[in-house]
Design an enzyme around this catalytic site. Sequence first.
Site, short mmCIF file in Angstrom:
data_model
loop_
_atom_site.label_atom_id
_atom_site.label_comp_id
_atom_site.label_asym_id
_atom_site.label_seq_id
_atom_site.Cartn_x
_atom_site.Cartn_y
_atom_site.Cartn_z
N LEU A 103 0.81 -1.23 0.00
CA LEU A 103 0.00 0.00 0.00
C LEU A 103 0.85 1.28 0.00
O LEU A 103 0.34 2.36 0.26
CB LEU A 103 -0.96 -0.01 1.20
CG LEU A 103 -1.97 -1.17 1.20
CD1 LEU A 103 -2.83 -1.13 2.46
CD2 LEU A 103 -2.86 -1.13 -0.03
N GLY A 104 2.13 1.13 -0.26
CA GLY A 104 2.99 2.32 -0.43
C GLY A 104 3.37 2.99 0.87
O GLY A 104 3.62 4.20 0.89
N ALA A 107 6.84 4.96 0.84
CA ALA A 107 6.81 6.21 0.06
C ALA A 107 6.03 7.29 0.82
O ALA A 107 6.42 8.47 0.84
CB ALA A 107 6.17 5.98 -1.31
N ALA A 108 4.94 6.89 1.49
CA ALA A 108 4.14 7.87 2.23
C ALA A 108 4.90 8.40 3.44
O ALA A 108 4.91 9.60 3.71
CB ALA A 108 2.81 7.23 2.66
N ASP A 149 5.42 4.14 -6.88
CA ASP A 149 4.89 4.45 -5.55
C ASP A 149 5.10 5.93 -5.20
O ASP A 149 4.16 6.62 -4.80
CB ASP A 149 5.56 3.58 -4.48
CG ASP A 149 5.01 2.17 -4.44
OD1 ASP A 149 4.35 1.78 -5.41
OD2 ASP A 149 5.26 1.45 -3.45
#
Length: 316
Positions: A103-104, A107-108, A149
């Site tokens: 769900l990335g 990157a978040a 992402d």
Amino acid sequence: MSYVAKAPAKIILVGEHAVVYGIPAIAVPVNTMSACARARHTPGTLTLSAADIGRTIVFGEQATDEATRQLSQLLTHIIERLGISDPRGEIDVSSSIPFSSGLGSSAAISTAILRAIAGLHDRHLAVDELNDIVFETETIFHGTPSGIDNTVVVYQSPVYFMKNRSIEKLAIRDEFHFLIADSGRPASTRDAVEHVRKLYQADRRATAEIFEDIRRIVDSAKSCLQSGHACRLGRLMVENHRLLQHLQVSSARIDALVEASLAARALGAKMSGGGMGGNMIALVNGPNHGDVKTALIKAGAVQVRHFVLRQCQESL
Ligand code: PMV
């Protein structure tokens, strides 16, 4: 002065893994899950507290384990890239995005921390520069990321993404309803990407043919999103899942969730992200998705989230 920076989760609708080899892929941000960094000025050095994993990192101090090492590397990279000579302040980072689940989350987290550090040190960051730096930090977590992402998380827009091409935001017609189901088994994207690399090295022709089939699926999926064709998009998702099974990046649990949602009349279903565990997505027929949700939970999903991809205009 304090700063709050947030960044959303993402799902890949079609094209993961093949995207590493230059095939397009489509990803969309999921704003109902996010990473959040709260920063404030303090004298002295820069500290980063990640309560979710029970770690505090002091900039410049030796790491004590793998999680601390990755976060220290992230901080060092950001500080060097922003050219900050006197890093200071306190940052608390937290995230509602499950780790290592497609769900990335990395990157978040990187995006939120980077924005917070830039804010603390009065450094204006253009979105393209932010995207470049988050891509670089993704190599700390994933090795050789395609860049999808960071792009979807930083630009916070549906994207039709191709490696080394300028970003193409995607217009969406109508609404698409998804269920995002967590298999409860985190998995390493780095390992999954490595597995596909071995397949590719062992049989380039057969693997490249699978990638080309995925390219066709992604391009058709793009038209479905632009024209509001949910049924056709669902069929393409299933086709994409079968090809990902050939690449051996799904898992028995994910396959069970895909089959259960299809048996409960989802329009389509597939693994999403790196795979080998993590989350799968099911495209459902509007807000009345109760049967599919029940089927997913019965088949072992530990959490099922409803996500609506809303109509939007492309803006690039
Ligand atoms: O597992 P995630 O959320 O990091 O997604 C990975 C997507 C891959 O295509 C498998 C790898 C990549 O870098 O594009």
